[in-house]
Every structure is written in C-alpha cells, then in structure tokens.
Design a protein around this motif. Structure first.
Motif, PDB file in Angstrom:
ATOM      1  N   ALA A  21     -11.583  -8.539 -12.789  1.00 48.78           N
ATOM      2  CA  ALA A  21     -10.708  -9.578 -12.330  1.00 48.78           C
ATOM      3  C   ALA A  21     -10.997 -10.992 -13.345  1.00 48.78           C
ATOM      4  CB  ALA A  21     -10.812 -10.152 -10.886  1.00 48.78           C
ATOM      5  N   ARG A  22     -10.017 -11.744 -13.793  1.00 47.21           N
ATOM      6  CA  ARG A  22     -10.193 -13.049 -14.590  1.00 47.21           C
ATOM      7  C   ARG A  22      -9.396 -14.051 -13.570  1.00 47.21           C
ATOM      8  NH1 ARG A  22      -6.431 -10.129 -18.885  1.00 47.21           N
ATOM      9  NH2 ARG A  22      -4.952 -11.771 -17.586  1.00 47.21           N
ATOM     10  N   VAL A  23      -9.573 -15.185 -14.199  1.00 46.34           N
ATOM     11  CA  VAL A  23      -9.250 -16.450 -13.507  1.00 46.34           C
ATOM     12  C   VAL A  23      -7.708 -16.433 -13.131  1.00 46.34           C
ATOM     13  CG1 VAL A  23     -11.023 -17.630 -14.288  1.00 46.34           C
ATOM     14  CG2 VAL A  23      -8.927 -17.747 -15.619  1.00 46.34           C
ATOM     15  N   ASP A  24      -7.070 -15.602 -13.915  1.00 49.08           N
ATOM     16  CA  ASP A  24      -5.510 -15.512 -13.697  1.00 49.08           C
ATOM     17  C   ASP A  24      -4.984 -14.391 -12.831  1.00 49.08           C
ATOM     18  OD1 ASP A  24      -6.088 -13.972 -15.685  1.00 49.08           O
ATOM     19  OD2 ASP A  24      -4.122 -14.405 -16.918  1.00 49.08           O
ATOM     20  N   SER A  25      -5.984 -13.626 -12.159  1.00 45.99           N
ATOM     21  CA  SER A  25      -5.998 -12.343 -11.550  1.00 45.99           C
ATOM     22  C   SER A  25      -5.346 -12.553 -10.147  1.00 45.99           C
ATOM     23  CB  SER A  25      -7.096 -11.539 -11.542  1.00 45.99           C
ATOM     24  OG  SER A  25      -7.279 -11.033 -12.671  1.00 45.99           O
ATOM     25  N   ASP A  26      -4.432 -11.547  -9.742  1.00 47.31           N
ATOM     26  CA  ASP A  26      -3.871 -11.648  -8.317  1.00 47.31           C
ATOM     27  C   ASP A  26      -4.844 -10.941  -7.666  1.00 47.31           C
ATOM     28  OD1 ASP A  26      -3.165  -9.344  -8.962  1.00 47.31           O
ATOM     29  OD2 ASP A  26      -1.098  -9.244  -8.441  1.00 47.31           O
ATOM     30  N   LEU A  27      -4.511 -11.097  -6.095  1.00 45.53           N
ATOM     31  CA  LEU A  27      -5.201 -10.179  -4.926  1.00 45.53           C
ATOM     32  C   LEU A  27      -4.363  -8.959  -4.797  1.00 45.53           C
ATOM     33  CD1 LEU A  27      -6.949 -12.841  -2.864  1.00 45.53           C
ATOM     34  CD2 LEU A  27      -8.046 -11.713  -4.695  1.00 45.53           C
ATOM     35  N   ASP A  28      -4.914  -8.001  -4.900  1.00 41.94           N
ATOM     36  CA  ASP A  28      -4.056  -6.803  -4.347  1.00 41.94           C
ATOM     37  C   ASP A  28      -4.735  -6.157  -3.243  1.00 41.94           C
ATOM     38  OD1 ASP A  28      -2.339  -6.225  -6.738  1.00 41.94           O
ATOM     39  OD2 ASP A  28      -4.362  -6.129  -7.755  1.00 41.94           O
ATOM     40  N   VAL A  29      -3.960  -6.304  -2.071  1.00 45.42           N
ATOM     41  CA  VAL A  29      -4.502  -6.144  -0.768  1.00 45.42           C
ATOM     42  C   VAL A  29      -3.537  -4.993  -0.065  1.00 45.42           C
ATOM     43  CG1 VAL A  29      -5.118  -7.067   1.367  1.00 45.42           C
ATOM     44  CG2 VAL A  29      -5.754  -8.301  -0.467  1.00 45.42           C
ATOM     45  N   LEU A  30      -3.954  -3.837   0.376  1.00 45.14           N
ATOM     46  CA  LEU A  30      -3.190  -3.146   1.240  1.00 45.14           C
ATOM     47  C   LEU A  30      -3.413  -3.014   2.541  1.00 45.14           C
ATOM     48  CD1 LEU A  30      -1.199  -0.498   1.259  1.00 45.14           C
ATOM     49  CD2 LEU A  30      -3.270   0.934   1.150  1.00 45.14           C
ATOM     50  N   VAL A  31      -2.677  -3.461   3.642  1.00 38.76           N
ATOM     51  CA  VAL A  31      -2.904  -3.280   4.893  1.00 38.76           C
ATOM     52  C   VAL A  31      -2.289  -2.109   5.609  1.00 38.76           C
ATOM     53  CG1 VAL A  31      -2.511  -4.691   7.167  1.00 38.76           C
ATOM     54  CG2 VAL A  31      -2.436  -5.940   4.711  1.00 38.76           C
ATOM     55  N   VAL A  32      -3.279  -1.353   6.132  1.00 40.05           N
ATOM     56  CA  VAL A  32      -2.823  -0.196   6.898  1.00 40.05           C
ATOM     57  C   VAL A  32      -2.675  -0.675   8.550  1.00 40.05           C
ATOM     58  CG1 VAL A  32      -3.620   2.020   7.670  1.00 40.05           C
ATOM     59  CG2 VAL A  32      -4.441   1.226   5.557  1.00 40.05           C
ATOM     60  N   ALA A  33      -1.628  -0.409   9.385  1.00 41.23           N
ATOM     61  CA  ALA A  33      -1.615  -1.062  10.534  1.00 41.23           C
ATOM     62  C   ALA A  33      -0.468  -0.056  11.143  1.00 41.23           C
ATOM     63  CB  ALA A  33      -0.579  -2.384  10.374  1.00 41.23           C
ATOM     64  N   THR A  34      -0.618   0.010  12.389  1.00 38.56           N
ATOM     65  CA  THR A  34      -0.009   0.721  13.544  1.00 38.56           C
ATOM     66  C   THR A  34       1.377   0.046  13.823  1.00 38.56           C
ATOM     67  OG1 THR A  34      -0.783   0.106  15.384  1.00 38.56           O
ATOM     68  CG2 THR A  34      -1.639   1.943  14.574  1.00 38.56           C
ATOM     69  N   ALA A  35       2.483   0.760  14.038  1.00 38.00           N
ATOM     70  CA  ALA A  35       3.616   0.057  14.599  1.00 38.00           C
ATOM     71  C   ALA A  35       4.152   0.249  15.905  1.00 38.00           C
ATOM     72  CB  ALA A  35       4.767   0.486  13.813  1.00 38.00           C
ATOM     73  N   PRO A  36       4.372  -0.381  16.630  1.00 37.44           N
ATOM     74  CA  PRO A  36       5.093   0.007  17.982  1.00 37.44           C
ATOM     75  C   PRO A  36       6.156   0.810  18.067  1.00 37.44           C
ATOM     76  CG  PRO A  36       5.546  -2.250  17.502  1.00 37.44           C
ATOM     77  CD  PRO A  36       4.851  -1.726  16.406  1.00 37.44           C
ATOM     78  N   PRO A  37       6.309   1.867  19.038  1.00 39.13           N
ATOM     79  CA  PRO A  37       7.452   2.734  19.119  1.00 39.13           C
ATOM     80  C   PRO A  37       8.790   1.947  18.779  1.00 39.13           C
ATOM     81  CG  PRO A  37       5.990   2.856  20.938  1.00 39.13           C
ATOM     82  CD  PRO A  37       5.534   1.767  20.205  1.00 39.13           C
ATOM     83  N   GLY A  38       9.740   2.591  17.941  1.00 42.49           N
ATOM     84  CA  GLY A  38      10.895   1.912  17.819  1.00 42.49           C
ATOM     85  C   GLY A  38      10.891   0.917  16.561  1.00 42.49           C
ATOM     86  N   ALA A  39       9.740   0.469  15.877  1.00 43.34           N
ATOM     87  CA  ALA A  39       9.623  -0.546  15.039  1.00 43.34           C
ATOM     88  C   ALA A  39      10.574  -0.386  13.899  1.00 43.34           C
ATOM     89  CB  ALA A  39       8.253  -0.780  14.547  1.00 43.34           C
ATOM     90  N   PHE A  40      10.633   1.020  13.270  1.00 40.77           N
ATOM     91  CA  PHE A  40      11.448   1.353  12.341  1.00 40.77           C
ATOM     92  C   PHE A  40      12.927   1.849  12.382  1.00 40.77           C
ATOM     93  CE2 PHE A  40       6.957   2.018  10.920  1.00 40.77           C
ATOM     94  CZ  PHE A  40       6.846   1.482   9.961  1.00 40.77           C
ATOM     95  N   ALA A  41      13.292   1.689  13.625  1.00 38.57           N
ATOM     96  CA  ALA A  41      14.685   2.224  14.009  1.00 38.57           C
ATOM     97  C   ALA A  41      15.823   1.496  13.362  1.00 38.57           C
ATOM     98  CB  ALA A  41      14.975   1.844  15.662  1.00 38.57           C
ATOM     99  N   ALA A  42      15.745   0.199  13.179  1.00 37.98           N
ATOM    100  CA  ALA A  42      16.580  -0.678  12.468  1.00 37.98           C
ATOM    101  C   ALA A  42      16.819  -0.068  11.015  1.00 37.98           C
ATOM    102  CB  ALA A  42      16.513  -1.999  12.722  1.00 37.98           C
ATOM    103  N   LEU A  43      15.694  -0.181  10.250  1.00 39.87           N
ATOM    104  CA  LEU A  43      15.563   0.696   9.058  1.00 39.87           C
ATOM    105  C   LEU A  43      15.997   1.805   8.778  1.00 39.87           C
ATOM    106  CD1 LEU A  43      14.450  -0.023   6.175  1.00 39.87           C
ATOM    107  CD2 LEU A  43      12.224   0.943   6.979  1.00 39.87           C
ATOM    108  N   GLU A  44      15.782   2.914   9.516  1.00 39.66           N
ATOM    109  CA  GLU A  44      16.008   4.356   9.617  1.00 39.66           C
ATOM    110  C   GLU A  44      17.598   4.287   9.625  1.00 39.66           C
ATOM    111  OE1 GLU A  44      13.676   6.015  12.697  1.00 39.66           O
ATOM    112  OE2 GLU A  44      12.175   6.341  11.417  1.00 39.66           O
TER     113      GLU A  44
END
Length: 81
Positions: free
Chosen positions: A42-65
């Motif tokens: 990393a350099r002073v102009d580097s960003d932070l690359d963060v991957l968040v692993v999370a669970t989703a409550p039932p039906g959380a993706f219904a609107a997207l699907e």
C-alpha cells in the motif's frame, strides 16, 4: 496474524473505525482485508479493500430476486441452481 504496514495513520484509523462498527453487527460473520494493504504494498494514495461476510435474515433477497433476469435462485449461487 501477520502485522499490517499502514502507509498513513489515516489508513489505520479508517480501518479501526470500520472494524469497530462491524464487530457490533450480529449479522457479520467475518471481515477480510484485501488489495495492496493486505499484500504489504500500500501507498499513501491506496484505498482500503474490505470484504464483509454476513448472514441475511430470511427473505432479505426477495425484492432483488424478483428483478433478476433468468432462473430464480439465490443471487449468490451459480445461475440455475
């Protein structure tokens, strides 16, 4: 755990703030650091690359699907399964 070399105090501060918030979220299962910061390039102009692993409550993706084209499946599963 490997030590992380932060190019600036701001990088450490931002990551500390993000982690402090994520650790309080009961849906968060894990956090992965990637990119140049994880590689130690990393350099002073580097960003932070963060991957968040999370669970989703039932039906959380219904609107997207209902808006996804093709076979109806979990949005993170291979198409058609």
């Amino acid at each position: 755990m490997t030590s992380i070399r932060f190019p600036t105090p701001a990088h450490r501060g931002v990551l500390d703030e993000v982690l402090a918030e994520l650790v309080e979220d009961p849906l968060v299962c894990g956090v992965l650091l990637g990119g140049s910061l994880a590689r130690g390039t990393a350099r002073v102009d580097s960003d932070l690359d963060v991957l968040v692993v999370a669970t989703a409550p039932p039906g959380a993706f219904a609107a997207l699907e209902t808006r996804l084209p093709g076979p109806r499946s979990h949005p993170l599963s291979p198409r058609g399964t």
